[in-house]
Design an enzyme around this catalytic site. Structure first.
Site, PDB file in Angstrom:
ATOM      1  N   LYS A   1      25.221 -18.546   0.801  1.00 49.05           N
ATOM      2  CA  LYS A   1      24.146 -18.636   1.797  1.00 49.05           C
ATOM      3  C   LYS A   1      23.089 -19.657   1.387  1.00 49.05           C
ATOM      4  O   LYS A   1      22.816 -20.562   2.151  1.00 49.05           O
ATOM      5  CB  LYS A   1      23.518 -17.270   2.063  1.00 49.05           C
ATOM      6  CG  LYS A   1      24.300 -16.452   3.091  1.00 49.05           C
ATOM      7  CD  LYS A   1      25.052 -15.323   2.501  1.00 49.05           C
ATOM      8  CE  LYS A   1      25.924 -14.587   3.516  1.00 49.05           C
ATOM      9  NZ  LYS A   1      26.376 -13.306   2.967  1.00 49.05           N
TER      10      LYS A   1
ATOM     11  N   ASP B   1      20.351  -6.928  -4.245  1.00 51.36           N
ATOM     12  CA  ASP B   1      21.305  -7.867  -3.653  1.00 51.36           C
ATOM     13  C   ASP B   1      20.469  -8.904  -2.903  1.00 51.36           C
ATOM     14  O   ASP B   1      19.911  -8.622  -1.856  1.00 51.36           O
ATOM     15  CB  ASP B   1      22.251  -7.125  -2.703  1.00 51.36           C
ATOM     16  CG  ASP B   1      23.138  -8.081  -1.894  1.00 51.36           C
ATOM     17  OD1 ASP B   1      23.086  -9.311  -2.125  1.00 51.36           O
ATOM     18  OD2 ASP B   1      23.884  -7.585  -1.022  1.00 51.36           O
TER      19      ASP B   1
ATOM     20  N   TRP C   1      25.268  -4.511   4.638  1.00 53.95           N
ATOM     21  CA  TRP C   1      25.505  -4.856   3.233  1.00 53.95           C
ATOM     22  C   TRP C   1      24.930  -3.787   2.310  1.00 53.95           C
ATOM     23  O   TRP C   1      25.541  -3.438   1.297  1.00 53.95           O
ATOM     24  CB  TRP C   1      24.944  -6.225   2.891  1.00 53.95           C
ATOM     25  CG  TRP C   1      25.564  -7.307   3.713  1.00 53.95           C
ATOM     26  CD1 TRP C   1      24.921  -8.183   4.538  1.00 53.95           C
ATOM     27  CD2 TRP C   1      26.971  -7.631   3.826  1.00 53.95           C
ATOM     28  NE1 TRP C   1      25.828  -9.023   5.137  1.00 53.95           N
ATOM     29  CE2 TRP C   1      27.085  -8.706   4.723  1.00 53.95           C
ATOM     30  CE3 TRP C   1      28.128  -7.105   3.252  1.00 53.95           C
ATOM     31  CZ2 TRP C   1      28.313  -9.272   5.065  1.00 53.95           C
ATOM     32  CZ3 TRP C   1      29.357  -7.667   3.585  1.00 53.95           C
ATOM     33  CH2 TRP C   1      29.431  -8.734   4.484  1.00 53.95           C
TER      34      TRP C   1
END
Ligand code: PLP
Length: 356
Positions: free
Chosen positions: A192, A168, A102
């Protein structure tokens, strides 16, 4: 319904009461005689939802008034680019830490707009650790990924930065107290720790926004969304509603201190067993271990089918590892009850007893 222990990496487990309340609102919302799926986002009833969903974030993170909260679409993947667009100057330069898939996705998106330096990189050890990160120098901003969902590593402190700091936080937001004020921007896909897929949370310091001189497409412009109270265009109504319910649940559990206690108990239960049990080994080095996504593998691969049969039999779901790491990943997001971790630990013990 059959009891399933949901260790899915995302979209992932939500508190059961949040699921029940969401289901009820799909039937009828707020005594309106209508489903939440079929009301105007401009209705007073939904305006209240959006307001609470934004305010609860400020309250839970103890944000000073210079911060604003918006809920957009596009996932953290669009967030990679929105972050860069709102902070990278024309011909600008940013600094990133590469700690996994990511993080490198975020780097790629920033490179579309300017120069990106990556002085911190854990790829040579398949991202099993968090480098010593200190951001300094002549940069428009710095970017890191607080929890590396795929590799099971996590920063346990906010990295020091002398430039505007962007994070992030998709896979560990609201999992424990965090120095939110150290950040110019935090963004997180909801699916999540917060709600269903379909919305992405942005938390932005308004004093650090709007300094790039860039002309932005309206949807990419965080300022435009803040000015319209996150209702510039039709927001993902149901997703925001479910996020609001989860935020209520977090507050009722004692806020971030309550989440930390809950998550500390789960990670310590799991990692103690991982360290004790000779049948398994972890991927992440101990001081970088994620509380959210423990990654591990069998010492003896030949026993894979035996172990898989055992955890499936115990009602465990979603622990297959990501293909870039292999093995297993037992995601333990906020909503996962400690009992589910106990079941996994029991299976690991039993596996050792039978096959060890
Ligand atoms: C899941 C995840 C993403 C990707 O999110 P999308 O919503 O699918 O775009 C990005 N960053 C992190 C840390 C993630 O865990």
């Amino acid at each position: 319904m059959k009891k399933v222990h949901n260790f899915s990496a995302g979209p992932s487990i939500l508190p059961s009461e949040v699921i029940a309340q969401t289901a009820a609102a799909i039937q009828e919302f707020d005594g309106m005689g209508l489903s939440i799926l079929e009301i105007s986002h401009r209705s007073k009833n939904f305006e209240r939802v959006m307001q609470e969903a934004r305010d609860a974030v400020k309250e839970i993170l103890h944000l000073p008034s210079r911060y604003e909260v918006v809920y957009l679409q596009g996932g953290a993947t669009l967030g990679f680019h929105i972050a860069a667009m709102n902070f990278m100057k024309e011909n600008g330069k940013a600094v990133y830490a590469n700690t996994g898939v990511w993080a490198s996705g975020a780097i790629k998106e920033a490179k579309v707009l300017g120069t990106v330096d990556v002085p911190f990189d854990s790829s040579s050890s398949n991202h099993n650790h968090i480098p010593e990160v200190v951001f300094e120098g002549n940069y428009d901003y710095a970017h890191y990924t607080s929890n590396n969902t795929i590799y099971g590593t996590q920063y346990h402190n906010t990295p020091k930065s002398s430039v505007p700091l962007i994070c992030d936080m998709s896979s560990d937001i609201f999992s424990r107290p965090v120095n939110a004020e150290a950040h110019a921007l935090i963004y997180a896909g909801a699916q999540k720790n917060l709600g269903p897929a379909g919305t992405t949370l942005y938390i932005v310091d308004m004093e650090q926004l709007g300094k790039t001189g860039r002309k932005l497409p309206i949807y990419m412009d965080l300022k435009a969304h803040v000015e319209k109270d996150s209702m510039y265009n039709t927001p993902p109504v149901l997703a925001v509603y479910t996020c609001m319910l989860t935020l209520r649940w977090i507050k009722a559990q004692g806020g971030l201190a309550g989440m930390e206690k809950r998550n500390h108990e789960k990670q310590s239960l799991f990692y103690s067993e991982l360290d004790r049990n000779g049948m398994f080994e972890g991927h992440a080095v101990p001081d970088a271990r994620s509380w959210m996504n423990p990654t591990f593998r069998l010492v003896n691969d030949a026993l894979t089918a035996d172990f898989d049969a055992m955890w499936k039999e115990a009602g465990i779901s979603g622990i297959a590892g990501h293909r870039s790491v292999g093995g297993y990943r037992a995601s333990m997001y906020n909503a996962l009850p400690v009992e589910s971790v106990q079941v996994l630990v029991e299976v690991m013990k039993e596996f050792e007893r039978i096959k060890g």
